[in-house]
Design an enzyme around this catalytic site. Structure first.
Site, PDB file in Angstrom:
ATOM      1  N   LEU A  74      35.727  33.931  30.768  1.00 16.07           N
ATOM      2  CA  LEU A  74      35.573  34.912  29.691  1.00 16.07           C
ATOM      3  C   LEU A  74      34.627  34.446  28.588  1.00 16.07           C
ATOM      4  O   LEU A  74      34.887  34.643  27.400  1.00 16.07           O
ATOM      5  CB  LEU A  74      36.945  35.317  29.119  1.00 16.07           C
ATOM      6  N   CYS A 131      42.969  38.566  33.899  1.00 16.52           N
ATOM      7  CA  CYS A 131      41.975  37.541  34.198  1.00 16.52           C
ATOM      8  C   CYS A 131      42.667  36.260  34.637  1.00 16.52           C
ATOM      9  O   CYS A 131      43.526  35.738  33.930  1.00 16.52           O
ATOM     10  CB  CYS A 131      41.118  37.254  32.966  1.00 16.52           C
ATOM     11  N   ILE A 192      41.651  46.686  41.266  1.00 19.47           N
ATOM     12  CA  ILE A 192      42.291  45.459  40.863  1.00 19.47           C
ATOM     13  C   ILE A 192      41.294  44.507  40.202  1.00 19.47           C
ATOM     14  O   ILE A 192      40.098  44.627  40.435  1.00 19.47           O
ATOM     15  CB  ILE A 192      42.916  44.722  42.073  1.00 19.47           C
TER      16      ILE A 192
END
Lengths: 304, 40
Positions: A74, A131, A192
């Site tokens: 991220l 995540c 997903i």
């Protein structure tokens, strides 16, 4: 364009049901020279956190059969830079922006939602409770119905923007998570996200990823994603956005038939950044040929 | 690397200042010292 592609995801209306997945298309602007980014149904930008994040130790990606692993972690420019520099540029180009948000706590998810609520140029929030590459937050919230509902309710309270919750395939009770999220006020569910995987270099005997594990994506996961869209469609009434190894029209149709009202192209962007815009044209031609609207396809699987 | 155009953040390498550089957009050629540190 024939107008056959317009879809409603609850309160959010999209010109077409083709989106690009968070993390696979940057902030959209990077591709503006070679892709007409304003045409894409919506761009889910790289996940935004309150503070900028540097990301995980390299190596962060490796190819695996019919897909890839990623452990980016991220990495993103953070809320302030995104709102000040990136969002205005996206607005100028007429992009439909879905802001994917990430927090390490429920408070962070809520704060982000409250802040984006006051910002121009955001079509919807996509809450990333799935995540696998971060220590806190992320997937943890997506694993259990109670936690997923708490985050969703907190975000719901903080904003009147359309709220899409992005689910992880790792939940033991996925339909339970989906129901909890729908009951807590989500306008739509996207699914997903990636599935945790690993690859080992047999010469060095070390993991190929610096973070040891990463998220598997691409065509390898498509049957799992289709199955999950099918199951969740039967469990909730809110619209679904299907994600998982979509590379072509046939793949997209599979997801619509399984119950998705819209889809996201992810990994395929790395081999062809024009996958999404090509898909829009192909889907339009398909609907024209069959004399249908894309909404006529949703959930039309024939199962006894 | 995955995207090759500076957006996926997949091709990170550490430089000698412990910052991340991206091979596709900051490189692909780097000064050796920046990546391996040290001097002659």
């Amino acid at each position: 364009m024939t107008g056959r592609l317009e879809v409603e995801l609850g309160v959010l209306t999209l010109e077409n049901p083709i989106m690009v997945a968070s993390g696979t298309f940057g902030y959209g602007l990077e591709y503006a020279e070679i892709v007409d980014i304003g045409r894409i149904g919506a761009i889910s930008v790289k996940g935004i956190s309150l503070e900028p994040r540097l990301g995980n130790a390299p190596p962060r990606v490796c190819e695996t059969p019919s897909g890839m692993l990623n452990s980016i972690g991220l990495a993103n420019i953070g809320f302030d830079a995104f709102v000040a520099k990136t969002l205005p540029e996206l607005q100028k180009r007429g992009v439909t922006v879905v802001v994917n948000t990430y927090g390490t706590s429920i408070e962070e998810f809520q704060t982000l939602a409250a802040r984006f609520d006051k910002v121009d140029g955001v079509a919807a929030l996509e809450v990333n409770i799935s995540c696998p590459n971060v220590k806190a937050g992320g997937m943890h919230f997506g694993m259990f119905p109670e936690a997923a509902a708490e985050v969703t309710a907190a975000v719901r309270q903080a904003t009147s923007l359309p709220v899409i919750v992005k689910l992880s395939p790792e939940a033991a009770d996925l339909t339970g998570v989906a129901r909890a999220v729908a009951n807590a006020g989500a306008d739509a569910i996207s699914l997903i996200n990636t599935i945790r995987g690993m690859s080992i270099d047999v010469n060095t005997r070390r993991p190929r990823l610096g973070n040891v594990m990463g998220g598997l994506s691409g065509p390898a996961i498509r049957p799992i994603a289709v199955r999950m869209v099918f199951e969740v469609h039967r469990a909730v009434d809110i619209p679904l956005i299907g994600i998982g190894g979509i590379t072509c029209l046939r793949d997209a149709l599979e997801f619509f038939i399984a119950g998705a009202s819209a889809i996201q192209v992810g990994t395929a962007n790395f081999t062809n950044p024009q996958t999404a815009t090509d898909l829009i044209d192909e889907l339009d031609a398909y609907c024209e040929e069959k004399d249908i609207s894309v909404t006529d396809l949703v959930g039309t699987i024939e199962v006894d | 690397m995955a995207c090759g155009v500076g957006t996926c953040k997949g091709c990170a390498v550490h430089n000698n200042k412990k910052k991340y550089k991206y091979v596709c957009s900051d490189g692909p050629v780097f000064d050796a010292e920046e990546i391996f540190g040290g001097g002659a």
